[in-house]
Scaffold this active site. Sequence first.
Site, PDB file in Angstrom:
ATOM      1  N   HIS A 654       0.760  -1.066   0.046  1.00 62.37           N
ATOM      2  CA  HIS A 654       0.169  -0.300   0.007  1.00 62.37           C
ATOM      3  C   HIS A 654       0.663   1.382   0.072  1.00 62.37           C
ATOM      4  CE1 HIS A 654       0.500  -0.071   4.627  1.00 62.37           C
ATOM      5  NE2 HIS A 654       0.256   1.240   4.347  1.00 62.37           N
ATOM      6  N   ASP A 706      -0.803  -7.415   1.438  1.00 58.07           N
ATOM      7  CA  ASP A 706      -0.325  -6.151   1.523  1.00 58.07           C
ATOM      8  C   ASP A 706       1.205  -6.572   1.634  1.00 58.07           C
ATOM      9  OD1 ASP A 706       0.413  -3.586   1.635  1.00 58.07           O
ATOM     10  OD2 ASP A 706      -0.678  -3.263   3.468  1.00 58.07           O
ATOM     11  N   GLY A 798       3.134   6.285   9.221  1.00 61.04           N
ATOM     12  CA  GLY A 798       4.454   6.339   8.959  1.00 61.04           C
ATOM     13  C   GLY A 798       5.202   5.288   9.317  1.00 61.04           C
ATOM     14  N   SER A 800       4.134   2.129   8.234  1.00 55.27           N
ATOM     15  CA  SER A 800       3.667   1.302   7.182  1.00 55.27           C
ATOM     16  C   SER A 800       4.787   0.693   6.639  1.00 55.27           C
ATOM     17  CB  SER A 800       2.803   1.955   6.265  1.00 55.27           C
ATOM     18  OG  SER A 800       1.547   2.234   6.827  1.00 55.27           O
ATOM     19  N   GLY A 801       4.607  -0.670   6.201  1.00 57.78           N
ATOM     20  CA  GLY A 801       5.941  -1.190   5.519  1.00 57.78           C
ATOM     21  C   GLY A 801       7.230  -1.769   6.512  1.00 57.78           C
TER      22      GLY A 801
END
Length: 850
Positions: A654, A706, A798, A800-801
């Site tokens: 995403h 994701d 922030g 994310s990932g």
Amino acid sequence: MNRHTVKRLSSVVKQRGVTGTYFCLLQGQNGHHERIDFLTSQEKKPSKQKRGILIGVLVGLFLLAGLAALLVWLFVCNKLRRPSTKVFSGHMKLADVEYSQILENTESTDFKDLAGTLQETLGTTYKNDTFLSKYHTKSVVTAFSEGVIAYYWSQFDIPVHDLEILPIFSEERVLSVLENNIVRTRSTQGSVRIREVTASLTDSRMARNPTAHDCFFRLEAEEQEKMFSSPGYPVKYPPRSRCQWQIRASEENAISVSFPFFHIEDDCSDDFVSIYDSLSPDDSQAITEKCGQRPPSNPLEVTSSGNIMLINLITDSEVQQPGFLARYSAIPKSNATTCGGVLTADTGVITSPLYPSSYPPAVDCKWTIKVPAGRNVRIKFTLFRMKEPGVDTRVCHKDFVEVMGTKYCGEIPYFTLTTNENVLDVKFHSDGSYTDKGFSAEYSAFDPSNPCPNKFACNSGRCISKELRCDGWNDCGDMSDEMMCQCEKDQFACKNGLCKPNLWVCDRVNDCGDWSDEAKCSCEKNEFRCSSGLCLPQDVVCNQKRDCVDGSDEANCETSAAKGTCSEFTYMCKNQVCINKLNAECDRVNDCSDSSDEAACGCGTRPYKLNRIVGGQNAEVGEWPWQVSLHFLTYGHVCGASIISERWLLSAAHCFVTSSPQNHIAANWLTYSGMQDQYKQDGILRRPLKRIISHPDYNQMTYDYDIALLELSEPLEFTNTIQPICLPDSSHMFPAGMSCWVTGWGAMREGGQKAQLLQKASVKIINGTVCNEVTEGQVTSRMLCSGFLAGGVDACQGDSGGPLVCFEESGKWFQAGIVSWGEGCARRNKPGIYTRVTKLRKWIKEQIGI
């Protein structure tokens, strides 16, 4: 035995140039010994030659096998039973001897004469003891200091045939002989009297002769800082090093040593640095012993109690590391020992001497905190670490802090104490051996009628948010916030009076602490209970199908390994053989016959030795070396990622599959590895992206699949702060309740600003059934929940990932999840949702071969 066999053997012997008659004894079937004559070649009978050859070969093989067995037996016996060396070190206080600085020079006549006298005295003392005299081989005096104090070691060698006496060869026995004889006698010259002696069992590798000049150094500490380093620094130290540094300062000073660089092999049994508050490697005067690698943010720093210090470097492993660089200087003793006092301010901070460096040995302090009448004192320890080998933390008989009559030692998480009056005494004590970080504490005055304005007052003295009262979590630390609770409709009343969410009942986790939430959850005799608590027919177990949502019915099936069959719940070796063992990969055990389960395990390690800073959430340098910051165009940090190889990163789809096609253009992204502070570039590797591979089934609406793989434009160079994380096998299990860590530079609260320093948060894996309930069925099998249902700790915008990583007993860190989505940040009953890496492990391997 057939005689013709003997004749054939004689021929073989003669062919090798040996003549004559040979005899040996063999045990016959009748229990008697038979004589075997090796005859000359003239006595051979050709008509029986073939039969003789066959029997001769068999006898020859028998003799060779016997010889091999004898050699193996001798080798094993010698390996298991070796002579033992015992070394005892200590000091002797001399009477009627005037100290001279010339005694510090081991080449001087004064040193040699006095050392020789004392060595002779030691030797005579041991010789007069019937037990010790058998084994004493040498005694060496290594140094003198003011006092006059002589430092020595004595060596005893115990042969193999006397190894049974080792249990009684103790330091108490040696000390008893020395005290009962040497203290009450004079040396052979009658010029030296010894009034005190000590003896401590010592690692024989630290017995150094100061006149040998083999990696032995004498240093003088002064006010101006000086430096020294291990041999071979900064490349690598040599194997089997035995190095020693004697450091002295003037009598009114102490010695401070810091190690800005420290990298020793991470196994203290082989390689280590040991430091002593003495000039002898006497364990009762040991300051510390360290190995491993220290980050620059947490250097090793030690201080002596007096004007002497001894540093030893021992290296035995085959793997050599760079070693260390050390700075040393003389500091006034008052700087190291001055502490305590009367404190009258309403708030303040007290710390152990020299904090955050290690406190020195042999120090006592007392602080008296006085606040205005009508107020009480609260003291909050934000860091407390006073660990020492062999200490019972219930007694604290060595180093301790004493508050209100109770002694505290060891390593204790953040804790708070309060008084019922306006005066509080805090005492600190360190004995003569082993020091540590110490403590840092904040104190404050409070109104006893309102101890925690607008907050809940714990019995421990801690103040917490009122929203945390009766939420099922021990926020106070003493459970006082969970006592006397009226359970809500969505809560379960435990037998011990606690309230827990109804969703936690029958989830196979002891949430109540007394198992009352799991007491009535058993299945029928003919049923199997899944890890989620669901009961299914017994025949679902090990049927090669996942009947339980969590796959627990197939997790430990012996039949899989026995039949050699594979399923998604077994670990498949490279040779296609399946191993039915939970989390078999990288556990330091070769489960696969081809060792493929341990072949790609150069991951999931943190080179630096790190202290646990209680209460703080800023990550230390090198604490999460696989964490990467992704910067998009000129927007700065946008997402996180993790390092999985020199060329590949793992992140969330995403971050790249958005309404803007610009996000999926690799050239628009920069990656920063080894970063802790977003505003500092030291030690950071910046790499542009070459390619972005997002999962083709990624769903922007549900966040299913994701996951994204990121190829770097050029490979990374692994360093102390840049390391790959281990990817779990598809069969790897991360059970509910397991504590893991999520990291990132995301917002520190919902709607807040992104963090400048890398943040870390400890979260727990949440049961899949419970997670599906609280998210109203939005969780797919490619997702997992982690966090706290009570809220308060979570990933945020922030992050994310970024990785969710878990530490395994094997000593490796594995990535369980990728920060994906969540409803708000840290909300109650709204845990963080992560991409489940195990479910997409096969896809990762198909794409990049890792």
